[in-house]
Design an enzyme around this catalytic site. Structure first.
Site, PDB file in Angstrom:
ATOM      1  N   TYR A   1       0.866  -1.195   0.000  1.00  0.00           N
ATOM      2  CA  TYR A   1       0.000   0.000   0.000  1.00  0.00           C
ATOM      3  C   TYR A   1       0.895   1.235   0.000  1.00  0.00           C
ATOM      4  CZ  TYR A   1      -2.921   3.763   1.821  1.00  0.00           C
ATOM      5  OH  TYR A   1      -3.565   4.957   1.982  1.00  0.00           O
TER       6      TYR A   1
ATOM      7  N   GLU B   1      -3.510   7.582  -3.998  1.00  0.00           N
ATOM      8  CA  GLU B   1      -3.487   6.338  -3.234  1.00  0.00           C
ATOM      9  C   GLU B   1      -3.355   5.161  -4.184  1.00  0.00           C
ATOM     10  OE1 GLU B   1      -5.858   4.903   0.632  1.00  0.00           O
ATOM     11  OE2 GLU B   1      -7.086   4.843  -1.167  1.00  0.00           O
TER      12      GLU B   1
END
Lengths: 382, 289
Positions: free
Chosen positions: A101, A189
């Protein structure tokens, strides 16, 4: 402004951030052609701005172009949590060794960019932060210094990124920060950022939000705005320069100033009603602004009554009243309208309405009484 | 006393020759604010109804001793205008301009922390100390001199609440609009701190809205550091997540920044919060009894 995944990935590619090769498709035929052009197994991905696409059946693997056609036919038009799928992104399938991530966000609390990295990718990052805070490396960046390689190294070591992927992750973080600055984003993101079987690091998803106030410096991004608004009233308001947000109730609301409009919605809810929208006609609300705002409100068939809440400061209530009369004359609205005028020239404004307004327009003295009345009238009308 | 603006304010207006700039500059002067200069590049030597215009803020400061600046220039020039004001040594810069990009404000804010200067706004209505001075776009008729301080992220809501407490016979020491953008130069805490130190402020009304966590931080500050009572109000209970409600900063991100969350946090720290402007005024009157 929130972008779709495909728009984010196209922008990532411009910043040199590795993404799987892919194409946009709006029809099954286009999906088939895209699969042929890409070659091999592809992923057919619904382009909607809502989480949980995969679980809802909006992301499917297709081994060949015919399968891509069938999956596209199935996914297009699908309703995912209230979002109808109109567009697909077809991309080469990836051989995933591990999911990470990575994100760069505009941290308004710290008033600095925040870069986050975790080796626990592919899942809800808020849950990771809650249950395994040590697995999420977080670092604020001084915006006057920028993101330096040592920042990236610190994040990589603290997130425990696998050694063969470290160089690729360092590169990805650097490019993501460049994209954050270059696009004037409020969010970049990548979840997941994958480590592939052949040791590359690739962005498998893209969530990008752009600061609306910066769009004037990015005409190419401004052009994307049209594609991300699909509500009729929101589109209409945008074209007319009115600040509008649709809600799901039946009491239409308009006022001058963001704060007083937010407060009006709350007061309508306290009175037992449900607001249909947020509409700020602006600080210098003149007759024309009132007419434009009313046009947007009246075009929504859900609206059963209106509450117009004006606190005159620089805005004069008599001008608002005149604008209202002109607009009603032009639009011929018959639904009940409750008006509350206070502040500059409020008495003159109320007098104009009392003398010349049609019978469906009523004046109430306070915000609370206006909200109550508008709620009652909406109930009677439905 | 009062805070931020008063009879010692010497105001320079950046963007004084624009339509809005001129209109509000003259209104501020008519109220009694000491407007000493205006700035518009290329227009030095002109005047706006007797207010001398300079090319740069530094020139204006050297010639007039201006200590406060009000910025009225369009968003694409406003960031530069803020830096120019700070570089000229202005103590208090009040940026009215709406629409300054957030990335610009991250850098301005970081720069600002290195000095003792203050910035109010951007995207704010300014500040008024009733009977003394006003800098900004607030409608002055709404306010009366008194001993209640107000600090708010919203303009119109401030006028509404001021009028409601005015109807109960209560006036204001200073009313401060800190602005509706995600990053502003002065926070609730900065302003509460000034009110706490002001002997002529007996109570403060804090008007917040959805987005960010400044109200929650202010709650902790109030509980730990303030003797002056604070009454709260939060707008935006009906706002859906992810939607910008007019102000660039009024947006719920994920589950953070909700009105309910802010109200609960403030109440848990002992701050009374009204559910609507009328109730806020009633709580103010009740607390002052």
């Amino acid at each position: 402004m929130d972008l779709f995944e495909y728009q984010g990935k196209q922008l990532f590619a411009k910043y040199g951030l590795a993404v799987p090769s892919g194409e946009v498709a709006d029809t099954p035929e286009q999906a088939k052609a895209a699969a042929e052009a890409i070659g091999g197994t592809v992923v057919v991905k619904a382009q909607v701005q809502v989480g949980g696409r995969g679980k809802a059946g909006g992301i499917k693997l297709a081994k060949d172009p015919d399968e891509a056609y069938a999956e596209a036919d199935n996914i297009l038009g699908m309703d995912i949590k209230g979002h109808v799928v109109k567009r697909l992104w077809i991309e080469a399938a990836s051989d995933i060794k591990k999911e990470y991530y990575a994100s760069v966000t505009f941290d308004r609390s710290a008033k600095k960019p925040l870069v986050m990295l975790s080796a626990m990718g592919g899942m809800d990052i808020e849950a990771v932060a809650e249950e395994h805070p040590e697995a999420l490396a977080r670092l604020h960046v001084d915006p006057l210094v920028g993101f330096q390689p040592h920042h990236a190294r610190w994040l990589i070591y603290h997130a425990d990124i696998d050694e063969p992927a470290q160089k690729g992750v360092l590169d990805a973080l650097t490019k993501a920060y460049e994209a954050f600055i270059g696009l004037e984003a409020t969010l970049i993101e990548i979840n997941p950022l994958i480590w592939t079987a052949d040791d590359r690091v690739v962005a498998l998803d893209a969530k990008v939000s752009i600061d609306n106030n910066a769009l004037y410096r990015h005409p190419d991004l401004e052009a994307l705005k049209e594609s991300v608004t699909d509500d009729e009233q929101e589109r209409m308001a945008h074209e007319r320069g009115v600040t509008y947000v649709k809600l799901d109730g039946d009491v239409g609301i308009m006022g001058n100033g963001a704060g007083i409009v937010m407060s009006s919605l709350d007061v309508v809810a306290l009175a037992g009603g449900r607001p249909a929208n947020f509409l700020d006609a602006g600080g210098g609300s003149n007759a024309e602004a009132v007419a434009t705002a009313l046009e947007v409100l009246l075009s929504d068939p859900k609206v059963k009554s209106l509450m117009i809440n004006i606190f005159g400061g620089i805005t004069r209530c008599d001008e608002v009243a005149e604008g209202l009369l002109t607009a009603l004359d032009k639009l011929g609205a018959t639904l009940p309208i409750v008006v509350r005028l206070d502040g500059t020239a409020a008495e003159a404004g109320r007098a104009i309405i009392a003398e010349r307004a049609p019978a469906n327009v009523v004046v109430e003295p306070t915000m609370l009484s206006a909200a109550k009345r508008a709620v009652e009238l909406a109930k009677e009308a439905s | 006393m009062s805070i931020l603006v008063d009879e010692n304010t010497k105001l320079v207006v950046q963007g004084v020759t624009g339509r809005e700039g001129q209109f509000h500059t003259l209104r501020n002067r008519a109220y009694g604010t000491n407007v000493v200069a205006g700035v518009t590049p290329g227009k030095a030597g002109q005047d706006v109804e007797g207010i001398p215009v300079f090319n740069t803020v530094r020139d204006a400061v050297e010639a007039t001793g201006a200590n406060t600046s009000m910025i009225f220039v369009p968003p694409r020039f406003a960031t530069d205008a803020i830096y120019e004001s700070l570089d000229a040594g202005i103590d208090l810069t009040i940026a009215i301009t709406e629409g300054i990009p957030a990335h610009d404000m991250m850098r301005v804010y970081t720069h600002l922390q290195r000095s003792n200067q203050r910035l109010l706004g951007p995207n704010c209505p300014g500040a008024i100390s009733p009977g003394k001075a006003t800098v900004g776009i607030m409608p002055t008729d709404v306010f009366t001199p008194g001993r209640v301080g107000i600090v708010s992220r919203s303009g119109t809501l401030t006028y509404q609440i001021s009028k409601e407490i005015g109807d109960l016979g209560i006036g204001q020491s200073t009313v401060v609009g800190i602005g509706g953008d995600p990053i502003v130069g002065s926070s609730f805490i900065d302003t509460l701190q000034m009110f706490e130190a002001d002997p002529e402020t007996d109570l403060v009304v804090m008007v917040g809205e959805i987005g960010g966590d400044e109200e929650e931080k202010a709650g902790e500050f109030i509980a730990a550091n303030m003797k002056t009572p604070v009454v709260g109000y939060i707008a935006g209970f009906q706002a859906p997540p992810g939607k910008q409600m007019g102000h660039a900063g009024a947006i719920i991100t994920g589950s953070s920044g909700t009105a309910q969350g802010k109200k609960d946090a403030l109440e848990a720290l002992g701050v009374r919060v009204g559910t609507n402007p009328t109730e806020v005024a009633e709580i103010v009157a009740d607390t002052l009894k």
